[in-house]
Structures are given as C-alpha cells and as structure tokens.
Scaffold this active site. Structure first.
Site, short mmCIF file in Angstrom:
data_model
loop_
_atom_site.label_atom_id
_atom_site.label_comp_id
_atom_site.label_asym_id
_atom_site.label_seq_id
_atom_site.Cartn_x
_atom_site.Cartn_y
_atom_site.Cartn_z
CB ALA A 285 -2.21 5.83 12.13
CG ASP B 160 -6.17 0.23 7.15
OD1 ASP B 160 -5.10 -0.28 6.79
OD2 ASP B 160 -6.35 1.47 7.23
CG HIS C 256 -11.28 4.13 9.36
ND1 HIS C 256 -10.99 3.54 10.57
CD2 HIS C 256 -10.09 4.53 8.84
CE1 HIS C 256 -9.68 3.58 10.77
NE2 HIS C 256 -9.11 4.17 9.73
CD GLU D 69 -2.66 1.19 2.57
OE1 GLU D 69 -3.48 2.11 2.72
OE2 GLU D 69 -2.42 0.34 3.47
#
Length: 378
Positions: free
Chosen positions: A305, A269, A246, A122
C-alpha cells in the site's frame, strides 16, 4: 560549499568539476567554473510526482491540518525533494473532493505551499480487479467521466495536473482527450488493459505510466501483457518505485534500459509512514502497517500500500541497482519529471533560465546518498 541567498557552489554531476551557480528572481542566471572546495554535488531540486503522504501526514485525509502538511513538506526537503505533486487515491467522491479542497487551501495559505506544483489524482477510474487495483478500495472504483473530473478539478482550485487511470473503461479515450485539452497529464496505471486499449489511450493523449511494474496481476502472459506494451511504447514516460520492494533490481535494470534515460522517472509513492518508525498508520479510509523491513501493507489483505521510500534512497538505489552515475540518477528525479509534466523551466539540468531550486548532496564511497540542503535560491 558556498551557499548564499543568490549563489550555490557544488560539483556538477556531469563534469565532476565545481561550479558556482548564480540565481536571481527564482531563475538560474549563470553557471560558471569555480575554485571553491567542496565534495557536495549540486543538482536541480528533486521533484516527486507521486507522494500520498509523508512524515505521518496522510494527504488523503480531508482533515489533515495545513500546518502538518507544511511540516511534511519540510521533511521531504531534507530528502532532496524541492517540489512535489501530493497524490489523492481512490475513495468516495466526497472524500476525494474533500482531500483536494484541503490540499488546495494548504497550497494557497502555507509559506511553503508553492512546493506543491499541483496535485496527482490516482484513481478512482482504474481496474476493479484484484492485482491491478492494488491497495485502492474496490467499493469506490468507477468508470471515468468528464463531469467527475471537472468537480475534482474545481475542488483543487484547478491544480490537478496529473491523473492516473485504467484505459480499459469504454469512456477512457474521450475523458483522456478532455483532460489533455485542459492541460492535464494523463498516466496509465492500475490497469489490466489490452494492447489495443493502451494504444487507444496513448493516441488520445496519455503520456505516462504510473509506477510501471506494480498494480498488476501476480501472473501474466509471457509476451502479450500490459507491462510489456507500456515498456514498448516510446511515447510513454514511466514512473518507477526503485525501493527494492516494489521492483526487484533486475526488473528495474530492464525497465530503465527499455524506457531509456530520457523517459524514466523516479517516484516514491510514499504514504504517511514514510520518514516514520514502524507502526500503524492510515491511507485514506484504510489502515496500513509499516514493518521493520520498511514494507507498507494493508492490514486487511497484506497487499503493498504505497511505500516508505524517500527520494534520496530512490536515487541511491538507482545507482546501486543499475550502475547509474549521479547525473543519470538525478536526471530521473529532475529534468525527466519536469519534461513529463510539460514544465519548460524544469526540463533542463542546471541550465541558465531554469528554476533555481537546487539540491546539494554527497555520495559516500559505499554509495550512500546524503542530502545537505534543498531550497529555492535567488
């Protein structure tokens, strides 16, 4: 619940009836009605396409011990994940190749190393701008190149299977075409690309969107923006982090409707603090903090993050936020992920010939998902 080395019984999420699944040589051999009594659902083993770390282990650290990587895999199995794509984010070329080399060695040598179906790179070929760049370090963002991709692939023993990049770079279409020819799935993410740049990337072979709705500017044009253009392109699968942090529930509902149940994928994630108590952890060269509210933020900028999400809670949230059934929610973490990655043996749902990774789980009356077993069978 009946479990043996070659058979599992559970409630099929589609029919609501108990089935007995016989497995042999790592494949489902038969799925038949059964008289067994159980409240556990059975589904294909869940797949996470984007996991940066788990249970205190950072996959972006070239020095992470193999045995600790193995422990993190077992921790993910307790949350329903049978297979995964450890994810390496933007960093120096040396750190990224070091992390991939370390993961590749773990994949070769660990008894449970085959749980890693491949690796997800990524970055570093993403937008350098604040907002779209997310938590990726600006100093290491750079344009994509075939040469660097090949060096990363060599470090990974050829196991890079998924790459996220921003298509605004002039070199992007050519590099995308090269990666796709080599068998890699290319996903659009961490981008501020225009409609034409997104279209060019998809025409070149990109087939996914990485954590759609995140890695974006705080303010966007109402209609002409890169989130809308990816939602509108039916050729793209969309990964989504459904943790309530998110993506707020209304956006999750809209995005799932736009992409449809066949093109939506649940991802976590997750980063090292996932499955851990609040505290300070690392994501590559950066320090992150897991707060009591389960938000993971960079210590320096307080930007998100990654996440502390686990897949069982992602599936639970998908049902709670959207009204999905257990079948619909688990498809987003099984057959859809397999189809997006071009895996014929993981693109069906409890079908004969499919891989015999199975997850047994229950759903309480208030919607809580509890995983009871995740393992290969037969």
């Amino acid at each position: 619940m009946i479990v043996s080395p070659s058979a599992v019984s559970g409630v099929h999420p589609e029919t609501g009836r108990v089935v007995r699944i016989e497995c042999r040589h790592g494949r489902i051999e038969s799925v038949e009605p059964a008289e067994d009594r159980t409240d556990n659902f059975v589904s294909p083993g869940w797949i996470d396409l984007q996991v940066n770390g788990f249970a205190g282990i950072d996959y972006n650290d070239p020095a992470s011990p193999a045995e600790e990587i193995g422990r993190s895999i077992e921790a993910q199995r307790t949350t329903g994940v049978a297979r995964m794509y450890p994810t390496v984010i933007t960093g120096s070329h040396e750190d990224m190749t070091g992390s991939l080399r370390n993961l590749a060695k773990a994949r070769r040598t660990l008894p449970n190393g085959d749980a890693m179906l491949g690796f997800h790179v990524e970055g570093p070929w993403i937008s350098p701008d604040d907002g779209p760049r997310g938590a990726h370090p600006r100093a290491h963002v750079r344009p994509p190149s075939v040469e660097e991709f090949e060096r990363l692939q060599d470090a990974a023993d050829g196991a890079v299977r998924l790459v996220t990049l921003g298509p605004e770079h002039d070199e992007a279409p050519r590099v995308i075409e090269h990666m796709v020819r080599s068998g890699v799935v290319v996903s659009i993410g961490h981008t501020g690309a225009t409609a034409s740049q997104i279209r060019d990337a998809v025409d070149a072979g990109a087939t996914m969107s990485t954590h759609l709705g995140n890695g974006a500017h705080s303010l966007l044009a109402r209609h002409d923006n890169y989130i809308v253009h990816q939602l509108a392109d039916d050729r793209l699968y969309a990964g989504m982090i459904v943790d309530g942090i998110h993506l707020p529930p209304p956006f999750a509902r809209i995005a799932l409707r736009a992409k449809g149940l066949d093109r939506s994928i649940l991802v976590t994630d997750a980063v090292a603090p996932a499955h851990c108590p609040p505290g300070i952890y690392r994501l590559g060269e950066q320090e992150v903090e897991l707060g009591p509210d389960r938000r993971v933020e960079l210590l320096t900028t307080r930007r998100l993050a990654g996440s502390a999400l686990s897949m069982d809670h992602g599936i639970e949230n998908a049902m709670r936020f959207t009204g999905m059934t257990p079948l619909e929610a688990t498809r987003l973490a099984t057959a859809n992920a397999g189809a997006a990655m071009g895996l014929p043996d993981r693109s069906g749902y409890l079908e004969v010939g499919q891989a015999a990774d199975l997850t047994l789980f229950s759903v309480s009356p208030d919607g809580e998902v509890r995983v009871n077993r995740t393992a290969p069978t037969g």
